[in-house]
Write a protein that holds these residues in place. Structure first.
Motif, PDB file in Angstrom:
ATOM      1  N   TYR A 105      53.949  41.939   5.110  1.00 32.24           N
ATOM      2  CA  TYR A 105      52.845  42.529   5.872  1.00 32.24           C
ATOM      3  C   TYR A 105      53.346  43.868   6.406  1.00 32.24           C
ATOM      4  CZ  TYR A 105      49.213  42.622   9.576  1.00 32.24           C
ATOM      5  OH  TYR A 105      48.169  42.952  10.411  1.00 32.24           O
ATOM      6  N   TRP A 106      52.723  44.946   5.953  1.00 30.22           N
ATOM      7  CA  TRP A 106      53.152  46.287   6.366  1.00 30.22           C
ATOM      8  C   TRP A 106      52.219  46.742   7.491  1.00 30.22           C
ATOM      9  CZ3 TRP A 106      57.172  48.726   3.362  1.00 30.22           C
ATOM     10  CH2 TRP A 106      57.524  48.037   2.206  1.00 30.22           C
ATOM     11  N   LEU A 107      52.775  46.968   8.686  1.00 34.08           N
ATOM     12  CA  LEU A 107      51.975  47.471   9.815  1.00 34.08           C
ATOM     13  C   LEU A 107      52.147  48.980   9.886  1.00 34.08           C
ATOM     14  CD1 LEU A 107      50.125  46.659  12.221  1.00 34.08           C
ATOM     15  CD2 LEU A 107      52.176  46.901  13.648  1.00 34.08           C
ATOM     16  N   ASN A 108      51.061  49.700   9.620  1.00 35.69           N
ATOM     17  CA  ASN A 108      51.135  51.147   9.447  1.00 35.69           C
ATOM     18  C   ASN A 108      50.730  51.910  10.709  1.00 35.69           C
ATOM     19  OD1 ASN A 108      51.259  53.680   8.065  1.00 35.69           O
ATOM     20  ND2 ASN A 108      49.043  53.573   7.731  1.00 35.69           N
ATOM     21  N   GLY A 109      51.432  53.047  10.940  1.00 35.62           N
ATOM     22  CA  GLY A 109      51.113  53.884  12.089  1.00 35.62           C
ATOM     23  C   GLY A 109      50.609  55.268  11.731  1.00 35.62           C
ATOM     24  N   HIS A 110      50.370  55.529  10.430  1.00 36.31           N
ATOM     25  CA  HIS A 110      50.019  56.899  10.010  1.00 36.31           C
ATOM     26  C   HIS A 110      48.930  56.886   8.935  1.00 36.31           C
ATOM     27  CE1 HIS A 110      50.291  60.996   8.747  1.00 36.31           C
ATOM     28  NE2 HIS A 110      51.025  60.768   7.682  1.00 36.31           N
ATOM     29  N   GLY A 111      47.769  57.458   9.293  1.00 36.80           N
ATOM     30  CA  GLY A 111      46.650  57.472   8.349  1.00 36.80           C
ATOM     31  C   GLY A 111      46.982  58.125   7.019  1.00 36.80           C
ATOM     32  N   GLY A 112      47.834  59.167   7.061  1.00 36.78           N
ATOM     33  CA  GLY A 112      48.201  59.862   5.823  1.00 36.78           C
ATOM     34  C   GLY A 112      48.992  59.001   4.849  1.00 36.78           C
ATOM     35  N   ASN A 113      49.509  57.854   5.322  1.00 43.43           N
ATOM     36  CA  ASN A 113      50.277  56.956   4.435  1.00 43.43           C
ATOM     37  C   ASN A 113      49.393  56.040   3.595  1.00 43.43           C
ATOM     38  OD1 ASN A 113      52.813  57.770   5.288  1.00 43.43           O
ATOM     39  ND2 ASN A 113      53.112  56.060   6.709  1.00 43.43           N
ATOM     40  N   ILE A 114      48.129  55.866   3.983  1.00 41.24           N
ATOM     41  CA  ILE A 114      47.329  54.753   3.444  1.00 41.24           C
ATOM     42  C   ILE A 114      47.224  54.792   1.925  1.00 41.24           C
ATOM     43  CG2 ILE A 114      45.021  53.703   3.440  1.00 41.24           C
ATOM     44  CD1 ILE A 114      44.764  54.674   6.411  1.00 41.24           C
ATOM     45  N   ALA A 115      46.863  55.949   1.362  1.00 44.03           N
ATOM     46  CA  ALA A 115      46.664  56.031  -0.091  1.00 44.03           C
ATOM     47  C   ALA A 115      47.962  55.690  -0.832  1.00 44.03           C
ATOM     48  CB  ALA A 115      46.179  57.427  -0.474  1.00 44.03           C
ATOM     49  N   THR A 116      49.080  56.196  -0.320  1.00 45.06           N
ATOM     50  CA  THR A 116      50.357  55.969  -1.015  1.00 45.06           C
ATOM     51  C   THR A 116      50.821  54.525  -0.856  1.00 45.06           C
ATOM     52  OG1 THR A 116      50.882  58.290  -0.652  1.00 45.06           O
ATOM     53  CG2 THR A 116      52.706  56.862  -1.283  1.00 45.06           C
ATOM     54  N   ILE A 117      50.574  53.919   0.295  1.00 42.16           N
ATOM     55  CA  ILE A 117      50.928  52.501   0.469  1.00 42.16           C
ATOM     56  C   ILE A 117      50.149  51.654  -0.541  1.00 42.16           C
ATOM     57  CG2 ILE A 117      50.756  50.507   2.019  1.00 42.16           C
ATOM     58  CD1 ILE A 117      51.307  52.437   4.365  1.00 42.16           C
ATOM     59  N   ASN A 118      48.862  51.928  -0.679  1.00 46.10           N
ATOM     60  CA  ASN A 118      48.070  51.158  -1.648  1.00 46.10           C
ATOM     61  C   ASN A 118      48.544  51.404  -3.083  1.00 46.10           C
ATOM     62  OD1 ASN A 118      46.281  49.563  -0.067  1.00 46.10           O
ATOM     63  ND2 ASN A 118      45.180  51.420   0.496  1.00 46.10           N
ATOM     64  N   ALA A 119      48.964  52.644  -3.379  1.00 42.99           N
ATOM     65  CA  ALA A 119      49.516  52.932  -4.715  1.00 42.99           C
ATOM     66  C   ALA A 119      50.825  52.157  -4.927  1.00 42.99           C
ATOM     67  CB  ALA A 119      49.741  54.429  -4.882  1.00 42.99           C
ATOM     68  N   ALA A 120      51.619  52.056  -3.864  1.00 45.18           N
ATOM     69  CA  ALA A 120      52.872  51.288  -3.972  1.00 45.18           C
ATOM     70  C   ALA A 120      52.577  49.812  -4.232  1.00 45.18           C
ATOM     71  CB  ALA A 120      53.700  51.446  -2.693  1.00 45.18           C
ATOM     72  N   PHE A 121      51.563  49.269  -3.557  1.00 47.39           N
ATOM     73  CA  PHE A 121      51.189  47.865  -3.809  1.00 47.39           C
ATOM     74  C   PHE A 121      50.795  47.695  -5.282  1.00 47.39           C
ATOM     75  CE2 PHE A 121      49.602  46.807   0.802  1.00 47.39           C
ATOM     76  CZ  PHE A 121      50.879  47.025   1.279  1.00 47.39           C
ATOM     77  N   ALA A 122      50.022  48.654  -5.824  1.00 51.86           N
ATOM     78  CA  ALA A 122      49.617  48.570  -7.233  1.00 51.86           C
ATOM     79  C   ALA A 122      50.844  48.593  -8.139  1.00 51.86           C
ATOM     80  CB  ALA A 122      48.665  49.721  -7.572  1.00 51.86           C
ATOM     81  N   GLU A 123      51.811  49.434  -7.801  1.00 51.65           N
ATOM     82  CA  GLU A 123      53.048  49.522  -8.589  1.00 51.65           C
ATOM     83  C   GLU A 123      53.793  48.171  -8.546  1.00 51.65           C
ATOM     84  OE1 GLU A 123      53.989  52.429 -10.147  1.00 51.65           O
ATOM     85  OE2 GLU A 123      55.755  51.453 -11.000  1.00 51.65           O
ATOM     86  N   ILE A 124      53.898  47.610  -7.355  1.00 58.05           N
ATOM     87  CA  ILE A 124      54.616  46.335  -7.185  1.00 58.05           C
ATOM     88  C   ILE A 124      53.919  45.229  -7.977  1.00 58.05           C
ATOM     89  CG2 ILE A 124      55.149  44.543  -5.473  1.00 58.05           C
ATOM     90  CD1 ILE A 124      55.421  47.004  -3.427  1.00 58.05           C
ATOM     91  N   HIS A 125      52.602  45.172  -7.893  1.00 56.39           N
ATOM     92  CA  HIS A 125      51.880  44.105  -8.581  1.00 56.39           C
ATOM     93  C   HIS A 125      51.828  44.330 -10.091  1.00 56.39           C
ATOM     94  CE1 HIS A 125      49.931  43.298  -4.426  1.00 56.39           C
ATOM     95  NE2 HIS A 125      50.977  42.534  -4.603  1.00 56.39           N
ATOM     96  N   HIS A 126      51.824  45.610 -10.551  1.00 51.74           N
ATOM     97  CA  HIS A 126      51.916  45.871 -11.994  1.00 51.74           C
ATOM     98  C   HIS A 126      53.207  45.290 -12.561  1.00 51.74           C
ATOM     99  CE1 HIS A 126      48.510  48.643 -12.193  1.00 51.74           C
ATOM    100  NE2 HIS A 126      48.685  48.665 -13.496  1.00 51.74           N
ATOM    101  N   ALA A 127      54.285  45.488 -11.826  1.00 50.46           N
ATOM    102  CA  ALA A 127      55.580  45.033 -12.335  1.00 50.46           C
ATOM    103  C   ALA A 127      55.560  43.531 -12.571  1.00 50.46           C
ATOM    104  CB  ALA A 127      56.676  45.410 -11.354  1.00 50.46           C
ATOM    105  N   THR A 128      54.895  42.794 -11.679  1.00 52.61           N
ATOM    106  CA  THR A 128      54.868  41.345 -11.858  1.00 52.61           C
ATOM    107  C   THR A 128      53.932  40.974 -13.011  1.00 52.61           C
ATOM    108  OG1 THR A 128      53.188  41.119 -10.135  1.00 52.61           O
ATOM    109  CG2 THR A 128      55.445  40.850  -9.463  1.00 52.61           C
ATOM    110  N   SER A 129      52.805  41.699 -13.162  1.00 55.34           N
ATOM    111  CA  SER A 129      51.875  41.382 -14.253  1.00 55.34           C
ATOM    112  C   SER A 129      52.487  41.680 -15.621  1.00 55.34           C
ATOM    113  CB  SER A 129      50.589  42.202 -14.106  1.00 55.34           C
ATOM    114  OG  SER A 129      49.913  41.824 -12.939  1.00 55.34           O
ATOM    115  N   PHE A 130      53.322  42.704 -15.669  1.00 51.64           N
ATOM    116  CA  PHE A 130      53.924  43.101 -16.956  1.00 51.64           C
ATOM    117  C   PHE A 130      55.185  42.300 -17.273  1.00 51.64           C
ATOM    118  CE2 PHE A 130      52.120  47.717 -16.738  1.00 51.64           C
ATOM    119  CZ  PHE A 130      50.888  47.236 -17.159  1.00 51.64           C
TER     120      PHE A 130
END
Ligand code: NI
Length: 247
Positions: A105-130
């Protein structure tokens, strides 16, 4: 319970009772003439640690540098390229998964991080799917911005009906004044409430927002408001983390 203040046998024992960890994530960037450069990391970290103490769960080290390119015209700001942040978050997640963690669970303090955090989640989940190894993957990542925890947005509105703005806000600066006593600063400001508008690159940001604030009046900040915000956020976070752990 904090990971960086634990010895490995304690983490091994924790993993027999829970597979979930909370990681504060923030930024190191200018927050106007009054706000600390560490504001976004301090807010997420303080709320996370207090919730971890109250709920009895593990809090990891703070990921304290993020997406701050547009603040780079102000001294002290440190930024990661999106690709660097995605790679680093992926390595943090994979390290934790290696030890048996299944919920981060990532607790975020910076609005500018949101898009990149979600991209990181996609990267993490791609690795498991592949992954062709046939092993079961149970890792789930979740993002919450601290100011969106239940009750916090409403409290901010009632504490600061005007002058909250969107950067170097009195609410986040109140939390740092409560979390870090003795660090409050004062400064003369050309206008009481800063201008609002869009964000492009760093040079343009400093032209539009010469002292670093967007739409805010951080002179309204006070530690008493910070305590109210922390207490509300912690209550909501304990509940939400417990639900995430079971989900
Ligand atoms: Ni901030």
């Amino acid at each position: 319970m904090q990971l960086h203040l634990s010895a490995w046998p304690e983490i091994e024992a924790y993993l027999t009772t829970s597979k979930a960890i909370l990681i504060p994530i923030g930024s190191t960037e200018q927050h106007g003439p009054l706000g600390l450069l560490g504001t976004d990391a301090i807010c997420a970290e303080y709320i996370a640690r207090a919730a971890g103490d109250e709920g009895g769960f593990l809090v990891g080290p703070t990921f304290n540098v993020g997406q701050a390119q547009h603040h780079m015209s102000f001294p002290g700001t440190i930024t990661l390229r999106p690709s660097t942040m995605i790679a680093a978050m992926t390595d943090w997640a994979n390290s934790l998964r290696h030890h048996g963690f299944e919920r981060i669970y990532w607790l975020n303090g910076h609005g500018g991080n949101i898009a990149t955090i979600n991209a990181a989640f996609a990267e993490i989940h791609h690795a498991t799917s592949f992954d062709q190894s046939g092993q079961t993957h149970a890792l789930r990542c979740s993002l919450r911005n601290w100011w969106e925890l239940a009750g916090v947005t409403e409290l901010i509105r009632s504490l600061f009906p005007s002058g909250e703005g969107s950067h170097a806000t009195p609410s986040e600066i109140s939390v740092t004044q409560y979390a870090c006593p003795g660090t409050a600063k004062s400064a003369e400001m050309a206008v009481k409430i800063a201008p609002s508008g869009p964000i492009f690159d760093a040079e343009d940001f400093r032209r539009r927002y010469p002292d670093g604030r967007i739409g805010s009046d951080p002179t309204l900040a006070n530690p008493e408001a910070g305590k109210k915000l922390v207490d509300t956020a912690v209550r909501a976070l304990v509940r939400e983390f417990q639900m995430f752990t079971k989900g």
